[in-house]
Structure formats: C-alpha cells, structure tokens
Design a protein around this motif. Structure first.
Motif, PDB file in Angstrom:
ATOM      1  N   GLY A 610     -11.190  -0.564  -4.985  1.00  0.00           N
ATOM      2  CA  GLY A 610     -10.162  -0.853  -5.976  1.00  0.00           C
ATOM      3  C   GLY A 610      -9.705  -2.293  -5.853  1.00  0.00           C
ATOM      4  O   GLY A 610      -8.989  -2.644  -4.924  1.00  0.00           O
ATOM      5  N   THR A 611     -10.167  -3.150  -6.762  1.00  0.00           N
ATOM      6  CA  THR A 611      -9.870  -4.581  -6.613  1.00  0.00           C
ATOM      7  C   THR A 611      -8.815  -5.096  -7.578  1.00  0.00           C
ATOM      8  O   THR A 611      -8.421  -6.261  -7.476  1.00  0.00           O
ATOM      9  N   SER A 612      -8.326  -4.268  -8.496  1.00  0.00           N
ATOM     10  CA  SER A 612      -7.355  -4.784  -9.467  1.00  0.00           C
ATOM     11  C   SER A 612      -6.085  -5.256  -8.758  1.00  0.00           C
ATOM     12  O   SER A 612      -5.502  -6.278  -9.122  1.00  0.00           O
ATOM     13  N   GLY A 613      -5.651  -4.515  -7.732  1.00  0.00           N
ATOM     14  CA  GLY A 613      -4.457  -4.921  -7.002  1.00  0.00           C
ATOM     15  C   GLY A 613      -4.641  -6.235  -6.259  1.00  0.00           C
ATOM     16  O   GLY A 613      -3.675  -6.966  -6.019  1.00  0.00           O
ATOM     17  N   MET A 614      -5.886  -6.542  -5.873  1.00  0.00           N
ATOM     18  CA  MET A 614      -6.172  -7.835  -5.235  1.00  0.00           C
ATOM     19  C   MET A 614      -5.927  -8.975  -6.224  1.00  0.00           C
ATOM     20  O   MET A 614      -5.347 -10.010  -5.877  1.00  0.00           O
ATOM     21  N   LYS A 615      -6.397  -8.796  -7.454  1.00  0.00           N
ATOM     22  CA  LYS A 615      -6.229  -9.838  -8.474  1.00  0.00           C
ATOM     23  C   LYS A 615      -4.750 -10.048  -8.783  1.00  0.00           C
ATOM     24  O   LYS A 615      -4.295 -11.185  -8.973  1.00  0.00           O
ATOM     25  N   ALA A 616      -4.014  -8.940  -8.824  1.00  0.00           N
ATOM     26  CA  ALA A 616      -2.578  -9.049  -9.053  1.00  0.00           C
ATOM     27  C   ALA A 616      -1.907  -9.810  -7.899  1.00  0.00           C
ATOM     28  O   ALA A 616      -1.075 -10.692  -8.128  1.00  0.00           O
ATOM     29  N   ALA A 617      -2.290  -9.466  -6.670  1.00  0.00           N
ATOM     30  CA  ALA A 617      -1.670 -10.089  -5.501  1.00  0.00           C
ATOM     31  C   ALA A 617      -1.866 -11.596  -5.490  1.00  0.00           C
ATOM     32  O   ALA A 617      -0.967 -12.349  -5.097  1.00  0.00           O
ATOM     33  N   LEU A 618      -3.012 -12.068  -5.912  1.00  0.00           N
ATOM     34  CA  LEU A 618      -3.277 -13.513  -5.926  1.00  0.00           C
ATOM     35  C   LEU A 618      -2.369 -14.257  -6.895  1.00  0.00           C
ATOM     36  O   LEU A 618      -2.278 -15.485  -6.833  1.00  0.00           O
ATOM     37  N   ASN A 619      -1.698 -13.522  -7.773  1.00  0.00           N
ATOM     38  CA  ASN A 619      -0.759 -14.133  -8.714  1.00  0.00           C
ATOM     39  C   ASN A 619       0.695 -13.868  -8.333  1.00  0.00           C
ATOM     40  O   ASN A 619       1.597 -14.114  -9.133  1.00  0.00           O
ATOM     41  N   GLY A 620       0.923 -13.343  -7.120  1.00  0.00           N
ATOM     42  CA  GLY A 620       2.284 -13.096  -6.674  1.00  0.00           C
ATOM     43  C   GLY A 620       2.849 -11.768  -7.102  1.00  0.00           C
ATOM     44  O   GLY A 620       4.058 -11.553  -7.062  1.00  0.00           O
ATOM     45  N   CYS A 621       1.985 -10.846  -7.535  1.00  0.00           N
ATOM     46  CA  CYS A 621       2.398  -9.498  -7.922  1.00  0.00           C
ATOM     47  C   CYS A 621       2.326  -8.601  -6.675  1.00  0.00           C
ATOM     48  O   CYS A 621       1.372  -8.690  -5.900  1.00  0.00           O
ATOM     49  N   LEU A 622       3.321  -7.745  -6.478  1.00  0.00           N
ATOM     50  CA  LEU A 622       3.365  -6.862  -5.318  1.00  0.00           C
ATOM     51  C   LEU A 622       2.686  -5.539  -5.640  1.00  0.00           C
ATOM     52  O   LEU A 622       2.729  -5.069  -6.778  1.00  0.00           O
ATOM     53  N   ASN A 623       2.068  -4.939  -4.631  1.00  0.00           N
ATOM     54  CA  ASN A 623       1.339  -3.694  -4.835  1.00  0.00           C
ATOM     55  C   ASN A 623       2.187  -2.479  -4.478  1.00  0.00           C
ATOM     56  O   ASN A 623       2.919  -2.483  -3.480  1.00  0.00           O
ATOM     57  N   LEU A 624       2.044  -1.457  -5.289  1.00  0.00           N
ATOM     58  CA  LEU A 624       2.652  -0.141  -5.058  1.00  0.00           C
ATOM     59  C   LEU A 624       1.511   0.857  -5.173  1.00  0.00           C
ATOM     60  O   LEU A 624       1.044   1.146  -6.275  1.00  0.00           O
TER      61      LEU A 624
END
Length: 872
Positions: A610-624
């Motif tokens: 699952g890599t979508s959360g990785m892409k979000a994280a690189l933009n400063g988005c936090l994972n839940l």
C-alpha cells in the motif's frame, strides 16, 4: 458526420524548436518541473486542454504560435537549457555508475502494467504505479534497466456514475501514434515484430513500441496488427480483461514475447544484454521458459538450462492471498505448448511441472503463475516486511520440512518516486532551505536516514503551505464534482451547492484506492449517525474526499461504491463528503498533497504494502491506518495514528468491522480533530505541525523509490548477476546433475544419533555444550551436505523460535555401519525453555541457500525422545 477513418497529423516544428519533439518523447517531463513549465509556456490554453501532455500539445498548437516561438530568444534560451539538462541527465554518471563491484550490465524488468503518467494510461492501480515508480527511480539512479510490458489499446476503463450512483465503465480507444511512444524499427526502417506460435499452426504477432522513461527504455507489445486474425488482434485489447485463455495469451506474450522483444531491442540498439530478469508479479513468469528454450537451442539440456535461468532471475510477489494469483487449468496450458504450439522443443510435462500445485494443500490440476515464478527464480521477495512473512507462510508448501521463516522469500519494502508525487509547492519550500540540486538529489536518490533541514522551516510557512494545498484540492474537487454531476444528468440549477462543497480550513481526510472488499471502502459508514456528527461538528468538523474503481466484473465492489455515493449525495452532508469518479494519476497528484489525513483501513494482513499513504506523507499528510503493509513496519506515533485491529480467531467479520470502525471514530473524535484545531501561543496548531515536521524529516527518506531500487540493486540484482556469471554451461550442467543425484539419494540420508555433554536438563546461561551427531549419508559424501545444529527458545509445544543455526564439522571417516560423525559447540545463550535439534541439508557452492532444494533430514521421533533434546 462521423469520420470513416482516423489519422494522426503531426506538426512540422520550425528548426529552432526541434528539441521540443525530443523533450516530448522522453517521459522525464512527467517528473521534471522545468520541462513541464517550458511546455506550459508554449500555449497555456492548449497545455490545459491537452491534460498536460506534451505530445497532444504539439499536435494542437497553432502554426503561427510555433513560428512566433521560433523567433523568441528568451524562449529559445529556455529550450536550450532544458534540452541540455536532459542530455546531461541521459549521458552523465549517476549513483549506479559510482558503485564498486561488478554490477549487472543490464536488468530486464517485466510487469503487466506501468503507471508512468496519465498521458500513457496503461495501469489499473498500485501494481502499475509501483512499476512506473521503479522505472523512474532506476532512471534517476542510472540503473541500466529495460522495462517490458503490453500496450493495451483500451488501457484500463474510465469510470463514471449513473444517476443512482452505479459505476459505469467506458473503454476509449487509444491510438499509439497519439501517445508518447515511438515504434521500434529494424535498421532497414521496418517495424520490429515478435511472434508466438499458437495451436493449430496459427501465429500471434505483436509490434513493439518504445516509451523512453528518462534513461530507461520501456518496450510495449501490441497485438493489434494487420497480420493477426481478429481474435489475435484483441489479445492486448484491455488490461485484465477477457477469460482464462485471453489472460493466458496475454501472459505468454508478456513473458515469451517480452524476452524476444528485449533480444530484438538489444540487437538493434547495441544495448547490453540483461544479466538479470526481474518479474514483477507472476504474470510474466513464462519469460523463464523462453530463456530455457534459448539455452536448449544453444546445446544445453533442460536441467542445465533451468539452473542457469534460475540463477539470474528475481521474482517479486505482490499478493497476500491465493485468490489474487492467476491460475489456469492444466489442459489449457498444455494445449498452448509443445510440438503443435509454442516452445516445441520443450516437453509439455516439463512446462507443467514448473507451475502445478503439487504440494500439500495445492490443487494438482491448476497451473499457478506465482508457483512457476518461484520455481524459476533463485531469489524472491515480498513488498514489505509483513508481506514477506505472509508470503513465506503462503508458499511454505513448496519447501516441505522447513519452518515458514526459512522459506527463501525475503522482502524489499516498496517506495514511491518522490519527484512524481511531491507537489511543486512542497519541493520549492524544501529547495529554499537547501538549494534546488540538493533537494532534487534528496528526493530522487535518497541515502540519508533523516532530512534534518526540515527542522529549520518555520511553523508558519508549513501551515501556510498546508492551507494552500488544501485550497487547491477544494477547487479541484469542486471542478470534478460539477463535471461528475453533469455526467449523471444534473442540470445547472441543481448544482449551486457545489460552490460550497468542502472548506479550505476544515480537516481534510483522503481515501482513494481500488475497491476490492478487503480494502473496506465503506467501513467509515458503519455508524452513519456518528460519521455525520463528525462531518458536521460545530467546532471541529472533518471533510472526506473518496475515490476508487471497482473491477468491472466485481458487482460487490460496485455496490460498495454505490453505497458510498448515495451517502455522499445526501443534502445534509454532501458539502463535507464527496466521491470523485475516475480515480487515476492526474487526480492523485492533487489529492495526496491537499489532504491532512490519509485513511487506510484494510483487513489486516491483506494489504501487501500500500503506497498511497507514502505519497501523502511526502507532502506532509499524516497517516491514519490499520497496521498493515508498510505502516506495520514504520508506524510511529510521530507520523500518525494506528487503527487497532480485532483479528482474533474468535472474531467474526461483522463484529471485527464494528470494533475497528468504533476505533476509527474514537481516534477521529478524541485525538485527531482536537490536535488539528487546537492552537498554541503562536495561533498555530503547534502539536499538529510537529507531527507534520517529523513525518517529512523521519518518514520521508524511508518511503522513497530511490531507496527501494538501491535495495534491489544491492540485495537482489547484484547477487543474481554474480550467480548468472558463475553459471557457465559446465557449472550449470554440474549443478543440475548434482541436484538429480542428491534427490535420488536423499532417502538414504538420516540422523541416527545425537548426544551432548549436558548431564541434566538444566544449565546456566553462557554454558557451551559439546554436541556429537552421527548421520547416514547413503550414496552421498560429506561435501554434498551440511549438518546443522538448530537451537533457540521453545514455545509450549516445543517449537524452536528465533532459531540459531550452527554448522557442525565432520570428524574422521565413516564407521563400520557407514555413519559419519559430526561435532560442534552448542552455546546456551538464552534463558528460559531452550531446545535444539539437528538436521542435514544439501550443500553446494552454487545454491543461494541450503533451503533451496527443499530437502532436509531431521531426527526421527524415537531419536528425539531418546536424546532428550529439550532443556527447561
């Protein structure tokens, strides 16, 4: 009136603008901002209308505008600078060229789909996006990769919604001449083709198209050629379409035809021949058979060719469930091989034995593509640490007698190509701190454990950036929402509410992915009243953006989409939750940066990575997220939140969903929304911003595709290349003959006696015991085997956990009964219940591990009882 024929009319660029054509044909523009900015300045309106596709742009811009640009000195200077930059990128030394040792001359990377850019729609989801990121990262690192795939004339489907929210599929026809592709041509200018033999004397021909992905050539095979009959023309019609035979022909074309395409490309261009072949999932597994046939044609026997091919093959599995693997009926596969079809010089039974599920729990009449992939590859991996463990358990039947943790499947955790997925605004903020070149290197190559420079960015700058990205997402959502509702039949008078859909100052949650049932699209709807309260909270509201496609044949997935859409259509909440149809790369590149939280709630452990959360994280988005895939490996409270899982054996699926949904609501209500809306002395959400900062500085370097590809090079590609070189014809023949001899003699191998110097069933930590073993080797010699002591803590059922393995040494020759004595130390290095056993494994210098052959001899039950092999 409708045209009876379609042609592609290419523009004639003025001489000063000729470099634009080269820039458009190299897909590096898809992750290089300066190149995209250059094309945008050619004609901003045409650029927007083309969807940011330079090939389409150049086909629509007015000749008068081109003539104007040809006289524009400022534009020509920019053009020269960007063209020179591409030339330096293509020819200069990069990370790979600076490495020591004998790295592979080339690696061939096969995948059924590639997500490079929205302008080349040849992907359906995570597998394709991962493959595209792999190619782009390899290009940035200078890894000499050759990509191989299929060109689908309809790509994957486009998604829209009916008025009542039911998913509808559309399959637009793609013209290769309108895509960023070029036909691979022979030196005489004729198109390059490959061909496969089909039953009944028929033939499947395919043209080879070339997409240039930075430094990496991507070869795409296209069966829609005039020489084929209508049935064969449709083999590459669409991604993951058709029945079993259709899929089998696609996979034969990808594997067998793909190897032939690589050979053709190398012959035409002089590119080094690959020393390593990497198959991304089992779809391309037939590539091993083609390479065996090549060696057999050169004089090898089948067994020797098999060993030579295995040595240089890497297999990556992406699925954590058997249902996700392509399996074909035995008779269907048999019909497509042998004297009247493909690879006529290889016995059909040999082909079948490579893929049949001939192990406990398998279905012996099914041909399993992943099983063939594992049998044809000396090195294999899963795509996260957790998934590696799941894969070892799933395929343990191929190595009977070994514990699952010894199954030779390692893991390389996926990564994402940061230059593709990081928003330009995020990049510019980082470049302001450390400079453009260092920022580019940090994202593309990686190599550091942390990005300390993030600590120097002021809180206010980070917060303003996050609001800007959220506001951009709100505008994007409104535009897409309006288009979707019009497509669903709504009139302008019904759409006034869309102007107020979402709010750039509200906590924004993203959820976007494929829609199989295990990803649980509708878990958030479990308690609708509670979700509604969260959406409409007067002080701490949330808003949710959802997107995703169900497979066209998955009505259950479509019902989930419809359920979500109907909830989002409710006038009470539609300004706070939206479903956007036709999820793809273009949407994703806006969605990841604009969200504050990225939600992922699969059934654990069914998310391989699952890599979508990785892409979000690189933009400063936090994972839940549920602790699955990569999040299980790298989760820290600094980076986001873990949704507890209720995966006990006694928990039924409905109760599990209820428990996990409640946990999700609790996290949002009690921990996440308060932290987002809480303001410190500066008027900013200090604690939230600290999590954003830590996500960027500590998690960012881990999730890079550059890190992933470097791991592949160091841990898999280089050892595979070394094994390939060691496997000359004599060595391959010798190994094949040795394996045959060992298998024939293995029934004569046994452990006959085990004794230690321990006088009692307890001992002190740090004690070293002397272990003495007698083994029968039958017709084998000590150099054919390794005798090991296996020791460690034992559980309540006397199974050894966290085992240490110690080779024992032979002492003297065989006794009168033909038994060989082995001795060695046994260190008691752990407290508590401790146990040991001994075993015999085949040993050969060309094996990747002692487990490879699947053969093992262990003490009999009677011997275990007599030896007292446990210490408590």
């Amino acid at each position: 009136m409708k045209a009876i024929r379609r042609l592609t009319v290419r523009p004639v660029l003025p001489d000063p603008l000729r470099p634009l054509s080269d820039l458009a044909r190299n897909l590096r523009w898809s992750w290089h901002p300066e190149t995209r900015d250059l094309f945008h300045s050619v004609d901003p309106e045409c650029w927007t209308a083309s969807g940011g596709d330079p090939v389409r742009l150049l086909g629509t811009v007015r000749p008068a505008r081109l003539a104007e640009l040809a006289e524009d000195r400022r534009f020509l200077r920019r053009l020269t600078a960007v063209a020179d930059d591409l030339d330096h990128y293509m020819t200069g030394d990069r990370w790979y060229q600076a490495q020591s040792g004998r790295l592979p001359a080339a690696v061939a990377y096969f995948s059924p789909e590639f997500g490079i850019t929205a302008a080349l729609p040849q992907y359906s989801g995570g597998l394709g996006i991962l493959a595209g990121d792999h190619l782009k990262a390899a290009s940035d690192l200078g890894v000499p990769l050759v990509g191989v795939g299929l060109l689908y004339r309809h790509g994957y489907f486009r998604q829209s919604l009916s008025r009542d929210g039911w998913q509808q599929e559309h399959y637009p026809v793609l013209d290769p001449h309108e895509l960023p592709l070029a036909p691979l041509k022979e030196r005489d200018g004729t198109p390059a083709h490959v061909a496969l033999a089909l039953p009944g004397g028929r033939e499947l021909r395919a043209r080879v198209w070339l997409a240039q992905v930075g430094r990496v050539p991507l070869l795409l095979l296209d069966s829609d050629v005039e020489e084929n009959d209508p049935g064969e023309r449709g083999v590459t019609d669409r991604l993951y379409g058709g029945g079993s035979e259709h899929r089998l022909l696609q996979e034969m074309l990808l594997g067998i035809g793909g190897v032939r395409a690589v050979r053709t490309y190398c012959r035409i261009t002089g590119h080094p021949a690959p020393e390593v072949f990497h198959t991304n999932e089992g779809h391309a597994g037939f590539l091993g058979l083609e390479r065996i046939a090549e060696l057999c044609d050169a004089g090898s026997d089948f067994g020797s060719a098999l060993e030579a091919v295995r040595a240089g093959t890497v297999f990556t599995t992406h699925t954590p469930v058997p249902a996700g693997i392509d399996r074909f009926d035995r008779e269907l596969v048999a019909r497509h091989f042998g004297p009247d079809a493909e690879l006529p010089r290889i016995e059909v039974e040999r082909v079948l034995r490579l893929g049949m599920e001939t192990y406990p729990g398998g279905e012996p009449n099914l041909f399993n593509m992943a099983v063939m992939g594992l049998r044809l590859a000396q090195r294999a991996n899963g795509v996260s640490v957790l998934h590696g463990g799941v894969s070892r358990g799933m395929f343990a039947g191929l190595w009977p007698g070994f514990d699952a943790d010894e199954v030779p499947i390692t893991s390389v955790t996926n990564g994402v190509h940061a230059p593709t997925w990081v928003a330009p605004e995020v990049f510019r903020l980082g470049a302001r701190q450390i400079g453009v070149q260092r920022a580019e290197d940090a994202l593309a190559v990686g190599g550091s454990d942390r990005w300390d420079s993030v600590a120097d960015i002021p809180d206010r700058d980070i917060w303003e950036l996050r609001r800007t990205l959220r506001a951009q997402l709100v505008e994007e959502v409104r535009e897409r929402l309006r288009a979707s509702w019009r497509q669903r039949g709504a009139g302008t008078a019904e759409l006034g509410w869309i102007d107020d859909a979402l709010d750039p100052d509200v906590l924004t949650i993203g959820f976007a992915r494929r829609v199989p049932s295990y990803k649980r699209l509708t878990l958030m709807l479990r308690d609708r009243e509670r979700l509604t309260e969260l959406l409409l909270h007067p002080e701490r509201p949330i808003q949710i953006v959802v997107a995703g496609k169900a497979h066209p044949a998955d009505d259950g997935g479509k019902r989930l989409v419809q359920e979500l859409v109907r909830f989002a259509d409710d006038a009470r909440v539609r300004h706070r939750i939206v479903f956007l149809p036709d999820y793809g790369m273009a949407m994703a590149q806006k969605l990841y940066p604009g969200c504050d939280i990225w939600l992922n709630n699969p059934l654990r452990p069914l998310e391989a990575c699952g890599t979508s959360g990785m892409k979000a994280a690189l933009n400063g988005c936090l994972n839940l997220s549920v602790l699955d895939g990569w999040w299980d490996e790298w989760y820290q409270p600094d980076f986001g939140w873990a949704i507890p899982t209720a995966d006990g054996a006694g928990t039924d699926p409905d109760r599990r969903d209820a428990i996990e949904a409640d946990a999700l609501y609790d996290l949002l209500e009690q921990r996440i929304t308060p932290r987002f809306y809480e303001r410190g002395a500066s008027g900013l959400p200090d604690r939230w911003l600290e999590m954003v900062r830590r996500t960027l500085s500590l998690l960012g370097p881990k999730v890079l595709a550059g890190r992933m590809v470097r791991e592949y090079v160091e841990r898999l590609y280089t050892p595979a290349a070394e094994a390939h070189r060691a496997m000359d014809p004599d060595s391959a023949r010798g190994l094949a003959e040795w394996k045959a001899r060992v298998r024939a003699a293995w029934s004569g191998v046994s452990v006959d006696h085990v004794e230690t110097s321990a006088a009692t069933a307890s001992a002190e930590l740090g004690t070293t015991l002397a272990l003495r073993v007698r083994v029968k080797l039958g017709d084998l010699a000590p150099e054919d085997v390794e005798v090991q002591a296996v020791s460690g803590r034992v559980d309540s059922e006397d199974r050894i956990t966290d085992a240490a393995r110690t080779p024992l040494k032979p002492v003297g020759g065989p006794d009168l009964e033909g038994r060989w004595a082995y001795e060695g130390p046994l260190a008691l290095d752990r407290t508590g219940p401790f146990g040991y056993t001994v075993r015999v494994l085949p040993a050969h210098r060309l094996l990747a591990s002692g487990v490879e052959t699947g053969l093992v001899a262990v003490p009999s039950g009677d011997l275990v009882e007599a030896a007292g092999l446990l210490m408590r």
